[in-house]
Design an enzyme around this catalytic site. Sequence first.
Site, PDB file in Angstrom:
ATOM      1  N   ASP A  34     103.855  77.437  21.803  1.00 51.00           N
ATOM      2  CA  ASP A  34     103.681  78.784  22.363  1.00 51.00           C
ATOM      3  C   ASP A  34     104.281  78.818  23.760  1.00 51.00           C
ATOM      4  OD1 ASP A  34     101.365  81.135  21.415  1.00 51.00           O
ATOM      5  OD2 ASP A  34     102.284  81.305  23.405  1.00 51.00           O
ATOM      6  N   TYR A 151     110.807  95.595  13.412  1.00 49.33           N
ATOM      7  CA  TYR A 151     109.694  94.709  13.025  1.00 49.33           C
ATOM      8  C   TYR A 151     109.591  94.605  11.498  1.00 49.33           C
ATOM      9  CZ  TYR A 151     104.806  92.975  13.042  1.00 49.33           C
ATOM     10  OH  TYR A 151     103.646  92.252  12.854  1.00 49.33           O
ATOM     11  N   LYS A 155     110.043  91.269   9.242  1.00 50.85           N
ATOM     12  CA  LYS A 155     108.961  90.785   8.384  1.00 50.85           C
ATOM     13  C   LYS A 155     109.372  90.781   6.910  1.00 50.85           C
ATOM     14  CE  LYS A 155     105.834  89.919  11.585  1.00 50.85           C
ATOM     15  NZ  LYS A 155     105.532  88.512  11.927  1.00 50.85           N
TER      16      LYS A 155
END
Length: 248
Positions: A34, A151, A155
């Site tokens: 991260d 997005y 996806k």
Amino acid sequence: MNNHVAIVTGGAQGIGQGLTQALLREGYAVAMFDLNSQAMEAQIAQSGEYADRLMGICVDVTSSEQVNAAVAQVTARWKTPDLLVNNAGMARDKRIVNLTEQDWDLVIDVNLKSQFLCVKAVVPGMIEQGFGRIVNISSRAWLGAFGQANYSAAKGGVVSLTRSLAIELAKHGITANVVAPGAIDTPILAPLSAEQRARIMSTIPVGRIGTPDDIAQAVLMFASAKSSYITGQTLYVCGGRSLSSPSV
Ligand code: NAD
């Protein structure tokens, strides 16, 4: 799953944090990849008896150099990863007329290219050990969503990427599956008003917003060594929301 090693991208907060904690409870050693070092350090500090099985590596998952170095670090400390959960993601929602090339590239890179890079980095080791589990986090929005062309495309790409991985990697004992969450209570939803939350809930057949633990339940199922005959599948964890037509 004692002695199994997992990587969770975007593990510092939200769904990734829930996944990390669920995997620790199952006995995995977990490496979080991260950008948010502070949140990873805080999570390690709060992980009590599990802390020695948890590491956080500051990685931008859109960089192949950083991803390759981080996977090498995990392998050197523990062993070849058994499980990769590609969870890091972000949205930059705008109507198509306002969406810029930068909005497009950023969202495709963080949500889709990152998954390709992490898979490339772990798969050689998984092939060598003859076992691997890849779980890619998509979204119910891949079906199409207002103001989310970038997005949604990213996806949807996750679903197609995973189906191809499943076909290519099956003979090596590696499965690849998708979890497609609906609305899940994470920092992403924090800015919503009570009225907006109520409106979202009214579109969800089970009548509540999901939790990171709901997603963990699905990830653990795909991650299990017993799930060797389940590959290339997309499992919606959305309280039934995917059964009705997209919002317009
Ligand atoms: P979040 O914003 O709370 O957490 C995302 C994490 O990814 C953060 O810790 C962030 O630092 C990390 N991250 C972002 N870009 C990164 C990068 N380039 N390199 C490394 N780390 C990076 O989000 P969340 O709600 O927990 O979502 C997790 C995943 O689930 C995402 O892929 C998201 O698209 C998907 N999802 C979420 C929901 C929801 O309602 N929360 C619904 C559908 C899908």
